[in-house]
Motif scaffolding. Structure first.
Motif, PDB file in Angstrom:
ATOM      1  N   LEU A  29       7.956 -16.138 -26.816  1.00 41.29           N
ATOM      2  CA  LEU A  29       7.465 -16.048 -27.989  1.00 41.29           C
ATOM      3  C   LEU A  29       7.462 -17.541 -28.673  1.00 41.29           C
ATOM      4  O   LEU A  29       6.457 -17.933 -29.366  1.00 41.29           O
ATOM      5  N   GLU A  30       8.134 -18.526 -28.132  1.00 40.50           N
ATOM      6  CA  GLU A  30       8.260 -19.806 -28.988  1.00 40.50           C
ATOM      7  C   GLU A  30       7.100 -20.640 -28.109  1.00 40.50           C
ATOM      8  O   GLU A  30       6.455 -21.500 -28.791  1.00 40.50           O
ATOM      9  N   ASN A  31       6.853 -20.497 -26.901  1.00 41.43           N
ATOM     10  CA  ASN A  31       6.121 -21.352 -25.976  1.00 41.43           C
ATOM     11  C   ASN A  31       5.381 -20.787 -24.950  1.00 41.43           C
ATOM     12  O   ASN A  31       5.881 -20.082 -24.136  1.00 41.43           O
ATOM     13  N   PRO A  32       4.040 -20.112 -25.422  1.00 41.07           N
ATOM     14  CA  PRO A  32       3.176 -19.450 -24.305  1.00 41.07           C
ATOM     15  C   PRO A  32       3.180 -20.224 -23.028  1.00 41.07           C
ATOM     16  O   PRO A  32       2.784 -19.421 -22.036  1.00 41.07           O
ATOM     17  N   GLN A  33       3.509 -21.555 -22.944  1.00 44.95           N
ATOM     18  CA  GLN A  33       3.487 -22.162 -21.655  1.00 44.95           C
ATOM     19  C   GLN A  33       4.888 -21.815 -20.889  1.00 44.95           C
ATOM     20  O   GLN A  33       4.952 -22.553 -19.786  1.00 44.95           O
ATOM     21  N   SER A  34       5.637 -21.239 -21.336  1.00 41.22           N
ATOM     22  CA  SER A  34       6.921 -20.998 -20.635  1.00 41.22           C
ATOM     23  C   SER A  34       6.765 -20.122 -19.472  1.00 41.22           C
ATOM     24  O   SER A  34       5.899 -19.626 -19.245  1.00 41.22           O
ATOM     25  N   ALA A  35       7.705 -20.393 -18.622  1.00 46.00           N
ATOM     26  CA  ALA A  35       7.676 -19.926 -17.156  1.00 46.00           C
ATOM     27  C   ALA A  35       7.787 -18.235 -17.420  1.00 46.00           C
ATOM     28  O   ALA A  35       7.406 -17.526 -16.350  1.00 46.00           O
ATOM     29  N   ASP A  36       8.401 -17.839 -18.373  1.00 41.62           N
ATOM     30  CA  ASP A  36       8.425 -16.503 -18.441  1.00 41.62           C
ATOM     31  C   ASP A  36       7.307 -15.522 -18.784  1.00 41.62           C
ATOM     32  O   ASP A  36       7.220 -14.494 -19.024  1.00 41.62           O
ATOM     33  N   GLU A  65       0.888  -1.332   0.022  1.00 36.21           N
ATOM     34  CA  GLU A  65      -0.033   0.082  -0.118  1.00 36.21           C
ATOM     35  C   GLU A  65       0.926   1.279   0.044  1.00 36.21           C
ATOM     36  O   GLU A  65       0.304   2.442  -0.044  1.00 36.21           O
ATOM     37  N   LEU A  66       2.260   1.199   0.303  1.00 31.91           N
ATOM     38  CA  LEU A  66       3.097   2.212   0.219  1.00 31.91           C
ATOM     39  C   LEU A  66       3.378   2.567  -1.124  1.00 31.91           C
ATOM     40  O   LEU A  66       4.604   3.321  -1.272  1.00 31.91           O
ATOM     41  N   LEU A  67       2.956   1.931  -2.038  1.00 27.05           N
ATOM     42  CA  LEU A  67       3.416   1.988  -3.521  1.00 27.05           C
ATOM     43  C   LEU A  67       4.985   1.690  -3.907  1.00 27.05           C
ATOM     44  O   LEU A  67       5.343   1.963  -5.115  1.00 27.05           O
ATOM     45  N   ASP A  68       5.452   0.719  -2.998  1.00 30.48           N
ATOM     46  CA  ASP A  68       6.744   0.195  -3.356  1.00 30.48           C
ATOM     47  C   ASP A  68       6.654  -0.768  -4.427  1.00 30.48           C
ATOM     48  O   ASP A  68       5.840  -1.198  -4.616  1.00 30.48           O
ATOM     49  N   VAL A  69       7.571  -0.941  -5.124  1.00 30.61           N
ATOM     50  CA  VAL A  69       7.722  -1.640  -6.213  1.00 30.61           C
ATOM     51  C   VAL A  69       8.728  -2.736  -6.042  1.00 30.61           C
ATOM     52  O   VAL A  69       9.752  -2.651  -5.555  1.00 30.61           O
ATOM     53  N   GLU A  70       8.553  -3.970  -6.857  1.00 31.27           N
ATOM     54  CA  GLU A  70       9.540  -4.868  -7.004  1.00 31.27           C
ATOM     55  C   GLU A  70       9.644  -5.305  -8.274  1.00 31.27           C
ATOM     56  O   GLU A  70       8.626  -4.754  -9.166  1.00 31.27           O
ATOM     57  N   VAL A  71      10.597  -5.865  -9.043  1.00 32.02           N
ATOM     58  CA  VAL A  71      11.019  -5.906 -10.265  1.00 32.02           C
ATOM     59  C   VAL A  71      11.337  -7.562 -10.517  1.00 32.02           C
ATOM     60  O   VAL A  71      12.093  -8.466  -9.827  1.00 32.02           O
ATOM     61  N   LEU A  72      10.663  -7.841 -11.479  1.00 30.34           N
ATOM     62  CA  LEU A  72      10.829  -9.295 -11.954  1.00 30.34           C
ATOM     63  C   LEU A  72      11.488  -9.255 -13.488  1.00 30.34           C
ATOM     64  O   LEU A  72      11.321  -8.579 -14.367  1.00 30.34           O
ATOM     65  N   ASN A  73      12.292 -10.445 -13.741  1.00 31.61           N
ATOM     66  CA  ASN A  73      13.005 -10.274 -14.768  1.00 31.61           C
ATOM     67  C   ASN A  73      12.500 -11.746 -15.539  1.00 31.61           C
ATOM     68  O   ASN A  73      12.000 -12.576 -15.253  1.00 31.61           O
ATOM     69  N   PHE A  74      12.294 -11.383 -17.190  1.00 35.60           N
ATOM     70  CA  PHE A  74      11.865 -12.387 -17.970  1.00 35.60           C
ATOM     71  C   PHE A  74      12.495 -12.375 -19.164  1.00 35.60           C
ATOM     72  O   PHE A  74      13.121 -11.333 -19.644  1.00 35.60           O
ATOM     73  N   SER A  75      12.277 -13.432 -20.040  1.00 34.26           N
ATOM     74  CA  SER A  75      13.048 -13.349 -21.225  1.00 34.26           C
ATOM     75  C   SER A  75      11.936 -13.636 -22.442  1.00 34.26           C
ATOM     76  O   SER A  75      11.059 -14.263 -22.349  1.00 34.26           O
ATOM     77  N   LEU A  76      11.972 -12.743 -23.506  1.00 32.99           N
ATOM     78  CA  LEU A  76      10.931 -12.965 -24.421  1.00 32.99           C
ATOM     79  C   LEU A  76      11.329 -14.106 -25.451  1.00 32.99           C
ATOM     80  O   LEU A  76      10.116 -14.597 -25.986  1.00 32.99           O
ATOM     81  N   ALA A  77      12.377 -14.643 -25.714  1.00 31.95           N
ATOM     82  CA  ALA A  77      12.572 -15.256 -26.651  1.00 31.95           C
ATOM     83  C   ALA A  77      11.733 -16.814 -26.271  1.00 31.95           C
ATOM     84  O   ALA A  77      10.938 -17.253 -27.287  1.00 31.95           O
ATOM     85  N   PRO A  78      11.913 -17.515 -24.932  1.00 30.45           N
ATOM     86  CA  PRO A  78      11.066 -18.589 -24.788  1.00 30.45           C
ATOM     87  C   PRO A  78       9.716 -18.321 -24.717  1.00 30.45           C
ATOM     88  O   PRO A  78       8.593 -19.101 -25.124  1.00 30.45           O
TER      89      PRO A  78
END
Length: 830
Positions: free
Chosen positions: A443-450, A428-441
């Motif tokens: 785009l190849e597989n929508p079931q990817s964890a990315d 509620e303090l509007l703090d943010v966290e950042v997650l990393n992902f890769s576009l390549a997997p």
């Protein structure tokens, strides 16, 4: 008759010029119609002056008004009519998102309703007459007779309230309604005039006199139509003054109040129940207004509103026409005067609650309805190297692939498929966290964890490739991260360190990056655009900071072998970690050398570390038959930069020495103009950067002469030359054919001899390979014999100066200059 009308017109003109208010209040002179007065008013000021002069009328000139002036910036604004009971325009403050109050002009609601020209009489001959209209003295009836007789009778009620009807006599009609009077006349005609029927209508209506008083724009007595209502009388009197009430307009008859008219009933509800018709002798009184409330901000009609003392905030909301589409009524701002403290106090109102809407409004209140914030609920944001950046509505179960599903459709051609960031609000303090992902997997597989599941207010950042040419017209990786990095630094608190890391060295985009959840060295390298080809993976350094005691921070350094650790995918990063990716020493696969002139295959050659001149010559196919090995010129950028600095420093020394001699009254032996010319020439000097080499020795196997070449070197092999050049302080500089047996003096004589400023003892020779030989001179001739000169040599005669103490400095300078000249001459001969 014409003369009389003319005089009446002049009289009207005089009254109009001298006492216009009396013309409006007391009526027109007899025989002067409103049309005549309108014609006078339509004349231009010049025409009015001409007409007044013609009839000897002097028009009073109004005093010129002084235009208002503004004071110094920051000074309080003052009114030009101080002390007058008038209010031209009020101002109100509207509070912006950052707390700044913007002043805007506010006018009173209903004030402009009566903004019309004042008129003393409204033409109502053609207006429909209500059946309930009561006849009075001065009214006119029009009776049409047909049958045995056909004629029109215009019958006017006399002073006794009757009409004189031919053949019927006097008929009293005063006090009757128009309907009753019509029926009475029709009955009398049908009974007393056999075979005749009648049609009765109203003719000209009588004029009544009413008095407008109080805070009315133009008070006085008005002659108006008998059908005039209170609102029509206000129109004719110009409305109310800025302090006059619009909500308590009183009608007095025979000295007693009979009705109170509220203009707001007419404007807001369309009700005219209290807008009664006036009678002769009525007084319309405008009292001062009781109080006002100012309403601004996100309402449909931001204005001042008059109060009568019983209004609630619900009434005010109705007056302003409700809220605008961008209004946020839950946080309305009310400014109210505190009589006990003598200051205004701020109150926050929730105008969506019935109890606060039912609150009483006080005189002098100021209400500001703020607007909604810029944050869009139920939304996600897409930024960076995408085809359609912007805000998108969030749907249940929405994932990254719903925004980025097809590369050629949704991504720019320069999008980095190896790394992207998802920024998410975590509390509620509007703090943010950042997650990393890769576009390549993804785009190849929508079931990817990315393919991450999206939440409200998520922000997706897609990086561009830093090497792409199109990045020049888009935001770079670091520019995209600036607001995110600043946000992460601002939200850092005690026991919650800043979630940023950094990387430098052999990566495509070094800099500071957010510390993502489960961040590793590998994800940081991917976020930085990946490694460049010179990266040394066997020796990557990780610096980590840790607290050691009170007020002490200690850094630890760890060397990582990323070839064995899969780019550090198993090494978790912490706050403020820094990764340094070292480069392979002396890695530069594009180092080149340029070979020109008398070789078999001139051109640009890539070189390896430690490669020598003889090896480059062999790769270039060796020399041609006309090659002059002794005159080979090797230039190097570093040497050219050094020579340029030395020449500039020498020019500065010349200025300093000359200035010192002038201060000490020494005779410098040269003028300031000559000094300026010398220093200017030196400042324009472009060094060649020649490195002296012994190419014949290098080719023959002398390891000391076989120099190592470096990136940017230029090797020029000139043609064989059979000339001797003479430059410097000779009367005719030039190049002479080499003749065996000729001495230095012989070549100087061929150059027309020395000039007066020549330094006879400083003559030297620049050999074709760039080396310099100093020649000592006996009393009359040079002691060296002619064998010193070889084809391609240059004889240099330097300038003789007396203000420079050390001649060696001059020789050093001239050697640099003339070596450059010899090098350029060799290049020109190619």
């Amino acid at each position: 008759m014409f003369v009389i009308v003319r005089l009446r017109l002049v009289a009207a003109f005089v009254l109009l010029c001298v006492c216009p208010s009396q013309v409006y209040a007391q009526g027109l002179p007899s025989g002067v119609t409103p049309a005549m007065l309108a014609e006078l008013k339509s004349l231009s000021p010049a025409q009015q002056l001409q007409l007044a002069k013609q009839y000897g009328v002097e028009i009073p000139v109004a005093p010129e008004s002084t235009p208002p002036t503004l004071g110094e910036p920051g000074a309080p604004l003052t009114s030009g009519n101080e002390g007058l009971l008038t209010r031209e325009k009020d101002v109100s403050g509207e509070q912006t998102d950052d707390g700044e109050v913007v002043i805007q002009e506010i006018e009173r609601f209903g004030q402009s309703l009566f903004n019309a020209e004042v008129s003393t009489f409204a033409q109502t001959d053609n207006a429909p007459i209500p059946m309930a209209y009561r006849l009075g003295v001065g009214d006119e009836l029009v009776v049409h007779l047909f049958g045995k007789e056909n004629q029109q009778l215009n019958l006017q009620l006399g002073r006794f309230g009757d009409v004189n009807f031919p053949k019927l006599g006097s008929i009293p009609l005063a006090g009757l309604t128009f309907e009753d009077a019509r029926d009475l006349i029709k009955t009398r005609v049908s009974q007393q005039m056999i075979g005749v029927e009648s049609v009765v209508s109203m003719g000209r209506l009588r004029a009544i006199s009413v008095f407008m008083t109080g805070d009315v724009a133009v008070p006085g007595s008005y002659s108006v139509s008998a059908l005039t209502t209170v609102s029509q009388a206000l129109f004719q009197a110009g409305g109310v003054t800025p302090v006059g009430s619009l909500r308590d307009i009183r009608v007095l008859r025979d000295g007693k109040p009979i009705r109170s008219f509220d203009v707001y009933d007419l404007l807001l509800e369309g009700s005219s129940r209290d807008d009664i018709r006036l009678q002769s002798g009525d007084v319309v009184f405008i009292p001062p207004l009781a109080g006002l409330i100012t309403v601004s901000g996100e309402v449909r009609r931001p204005m001042e509103y008059e109060l009568v003392g019983s209004e609630t905030f619900a009434d005010i909301v109705k007056m302003v026409g409700g809220f605008s589409e961008n209004a946020f009524p839950k946080k309305a701002f009310l400014s109210r005067l505190s009589e006990s403290e003598g200051v205004r106090k701020a109150i926050t109102l929730d105008l969506t609650k019935s109890d606060e809407l039912g609150g009483a409004v006080e005189f002098g209140d100021s209400l500001v309805v703020s607007k909604v914030g810029g944050l869009l609920g139920n939304s996600v944001t897409l930024r960076g190297a995408v085809t359609r950046p912007g805000v998108y509505g969030l749907e249940e179960g929405m994932r990254l692939s719903d925004l980025i599903g097809v590369a050629r459709r949704d991504l720019d051609i320069d999008a980095d498929l190896s790394s992207g960031l998802l920024v998410r609000q975590k509390n509620e303090l509007l703090d943010v966290e950042v997650l990393n992902f890769s576009l390549a997997p993804l785009l190849e597989n929508p079931q990817s964890a990315d393919n991450l599941l999206l939440q409200e207010f998520d922000e997706i950042i897609i990086f561009p490739l830093e090497t792409s040419a199109s990045i020049k017209s888009k935001m770079s990786r670091q520019e995209l991260l600036v607001p995110l990095i600043e946000k992460l630094k601002r939200q850092a608190r005690q026991n919650e360190p800043v979630r940023t890391v950094s990387i430098s060295g052999a990566v495509r985009s070094p800099g500071e990056y957010p510390l993502t959840l489960e961040a590793s060295v590998k994800t940081l390298i991917q976020a930085a655009g990946g490694l460049i080809d010179s990266a040394l993976l066997e020796n990557v350094e990780l610096r980590r900071l840790a607290k050691r005691g009170v007020g002490e921070v200690q850094a630890s350094y760890t060397n990582l072998n990323l070839t064995e650790q899969g780019l550090g995918s198993d090494i978790t990063l912490r706050s403020r970690d820094h990764v340094t990716v070292r480069e392979i020493p002396d890695w530069s696969p594009i180092e080149t050398i340029q070979i020109d002139g008398q070789v078999m295959f001139p051109g640009e050659y890539r070189i390896r570390k430690g490669e020598k001149i003889s090896e480059i010559i062999n790769r270039a196919g060796g020399f041609t038959e006309n090659a002059s090995l002794e005159g080979a010129v090797l230039t190097r950028e570093a040497i050219a930069e050094l020579e340029t600095r030395r020449v500039n420093q020498f020019a500065s020394d010349i200025k300093t020495t000359f200035a010192a001699k002038l201060l000490t009254e020494e005779n410098p032996g040269i003028s300031i103009e000559e000094i300026s010319g010398i220093t200017e020439s030196l400042s324009n000097f472009e060094a060649v950067g020649r490195l002296l080499i012994d190419l014949p020795a290098a080719i023959s196997g002398d390891s000391n002469a076989d120099l190592v070449v470096v990136d940017g070197d230029k090797l020029m092999i000139p043609r064989e030359q059979n000339t001797i050049s003479v430059v410097g302080e000779v009367k005719k500089q030039g190049t002479h054919t080499f003749q065996d047996g000729l001495t230095i003096d012989d070549y100087l004589e061929q150059s027309a001899g020395l000039t007066r400023r020549a330094d006879r003892d400083g003559v030297y020779i620049v050999k074709s390979n760039g080396s310099v030989e100093i020649i000592e001179r006996n009393l009359w001739t040079f002691s060296a014999n002619h064998s010193i000169l070889d084809p391609g040599d240059t004889v240099v005669v330097p300038i003789d100066t007396q203000y420079k103490d050390s001649l060696e400095n001059w020789r050093e300078l001239t050697q640099i200059v003339y070596q450059s000249m010899v090098s350029l001459a060799a290049v020109a001969s190619l």
